[in-house]
Motif scaffolding. Structure first.
Motif, PDB file in Angstrom:
ATOM      1  N   THR A 139       0.813  -1.220   0.000  1.00  0.00           N
ATOM      2  CA  THR A 139       0.000   0.000   0.000  1.00  0.00           C
ATOM      3  C   THR A 139       0.851   1.276   0.000  1.00  0.00           C
ATOM      4  O   THR A 139       0.629   2.171  -0.811  1.00  0.00           O
ATOM      5  CB  THR A 139      -0.934   0.018   1.227  1.00  0.00           C
ATOM      6  N   TRP A 145      -5.156   1.834   6.534  1.00  0.00           N
ATOM      7  CA  TRP A 145      -6.044   2.331   5.467  1.00  0.00           C
ATOM      8  C   TRP A 145      -6.425   3.783   5.701  1.00  0.00           C
ATOM      9  O   TRP A 145      -6.484   4.586   4.767  1.00  0.00           O
ATOM     10  CB  TRP A 145      -7.290   1.447   5.342  1.00  0.00           C
ATOM     11  N   GLU A 179      -5.134   6.967   3.420  1.00  0.00           N
ATOM     12  CA  GLU A 179      -6.119   7.914   2.889  1.00  0.00           C
ATOM     13  C   GLU A 179      -5.689   9.359   3.179  1.00  0.00           C
ATOM     14  O   GLU A 179      -5.687  10.210   2.288  1.00  0.00           O
ATOM     15  CB  GLU A 179      -7.465   7.605   3.555  1.00  0.00           C
ATOM     16  N   ARG A 192      -9.858   2.378  -1.999  1.00  0.00           N
ATOM     17  CA  ARG A 192      -9.427   1.136  -1.355  1.00  0.00           C
ATOM     18  C   ARG A 192      -9.787  -0.067  -2.223  1.00  0.00           C
ATOM     19  O   ARG A 192     -10.958  -0.258  -2.566  1.00  0.00           O
ATOM     20  CB  ARG A 192     -10.087   1.035   0.025  1.00  0.00           C
ATOM     21  N   PHE A 209      -4.732   0.590  -6.945  1.00  0.00           N
ATOM     22  CA  PHE A 209      -5.129   1.443  -5.824  1.00  0.00           C
ATOM     23  C   PHE A 209      -6.058   2.596  -6.199  1.00  0.00           C
ATOM     24  O   PHE A 209      -6.445   3.383  -5.335  1.00  0.00           O
ATOM     25  CB  PHE A 209      -3.894   1.980  -5.097  1.00  0.00           C
TER      26      PHE A 209
END
Lengths: 199, 199
Positions: free
Chosen positions: A14, A66, A70, A82, A118
């Motif tokens: 990520t 997450w 963001e 997401r 993503f």
């Protein structure tokens, strides 16, 4: 190598996404040579006893990640949606990025692949998705998928994994400047400044 | 609470050290109210199956952390000497910090304790060391060690641990602004800016 930075990335990772989207522009601005180093986190995590992303194994850490990702993308002006599946298997895309060493479109392929995962919620594990990304760059997808899955490319990507472990890399993204290691999107600027001051 | 930030810290935590040394000055400069929240990581790590610091369990991560902490402290102008023992048990010091809620010397005690561990290589688990820190602040050490080890203080620190878990905290330092959580020394500035913009 002083004056140069290696950017080690994994397509499933990520925090590699915001790092990959900006590392080239930052390196260029600093006059620092950049080398893209695709590798796989799976074998490294497996050696630590993890069969899944630590963000899935440790739910509190995952929930935090997450939300933090963001905020980070908002701060950096990067889009983020997401993914409906996490992590996605980045093996084929990493093989393409490995086979594409030296190709002028390599950085664009890397960024488009991160965007597919993503932002556009595409399953980058699927050959058809990777083929479409190659096609969007005006390339012959069959030719490059063939190169990506050759024994030579597979061996090269495995060797990169061994090199990552030997270099002390345990997560992604990681930036290496000589023997100095920097981990995470939070360290991109520091790594590039380090490379510049070492030149 | 908008306009206010809670700083959750553990005396054994390496990245809590640079964060603790600078969070008050940054909050003051931003006009943001700061609350010190001592807690213990041990029970949180134990619930994840870790009986030691993850920096010891995962050696590559540990090696990286010490080098990164060194660079971070250099960048921030903070002294650092790697403790001869890691992690050190911060239970007694956390109990003192809990008992000292509202006391004007609390922040100084916190900073002196971090300095003892991460600069002067003192074993902060030892009552004599904590007593000396209290004495250096002109306090009656016996009186405060007594308050620190009272049943009420012990229960309060345990309740803080429960509150941390409920808030989604999984590591230290953590900064909380309303429901927003920020993890790590790298997020101190962002947390304080968040608190300021929420006021």
């Amino acid at each position: 190598m002083p004056g140069a930075v290696e950017f080690w990335f994994e397509f499933a990772s990520t925090y590699s996404y915001p790092a990959a989207m900006r590392v080239e522009a930052l390196a260029l601005g600093a006059g620092v040579e950049l080398t893209w180093r695709p590798f796989l986190l799976g074998p490294i995590f497996a050696a630590q006893g993890w069969r899944d992303s630590p963000f899935n194994i440790y739910p509190a850490k995952g929930r935090y990640m997450w939300r933090d990702l963001e905020r980070t993308c908002t701060r950096l002006g990067l889009p983020l949606a997401r993914p409906s599946q996490f992590p996605r298997n980045g093996l084929l895309a990493a093989r393409v990025a490995t086979a594409a060493a030296g190709a002028p479109w390599r950085a664009d392929f890397v960024r488009r692949t991160y965007r597919a995962n993503f932002v556009d919620d595409q399953d980058i594990a699927q050959p058809a998705v990777v083929a479409a990304l190659l096609g969007s760059l005006g390339l012959d997808a069959d030719e490059w998928l063939g190169r990506a899955t050759s024994d030579a490319t597979k061996a090269q990507l495995r060797a990169a994994g061994d090199e990552a472990v030997a270099a002390g890399i345990f997560g992604a993204p990681a930036l290496r400047v000589g023997d100095e290691l920097f981990w995470g999107n939070d360290r991109v600027e520091e790594a590039i400044a380090w490379a510049r001051s070492c030149r």
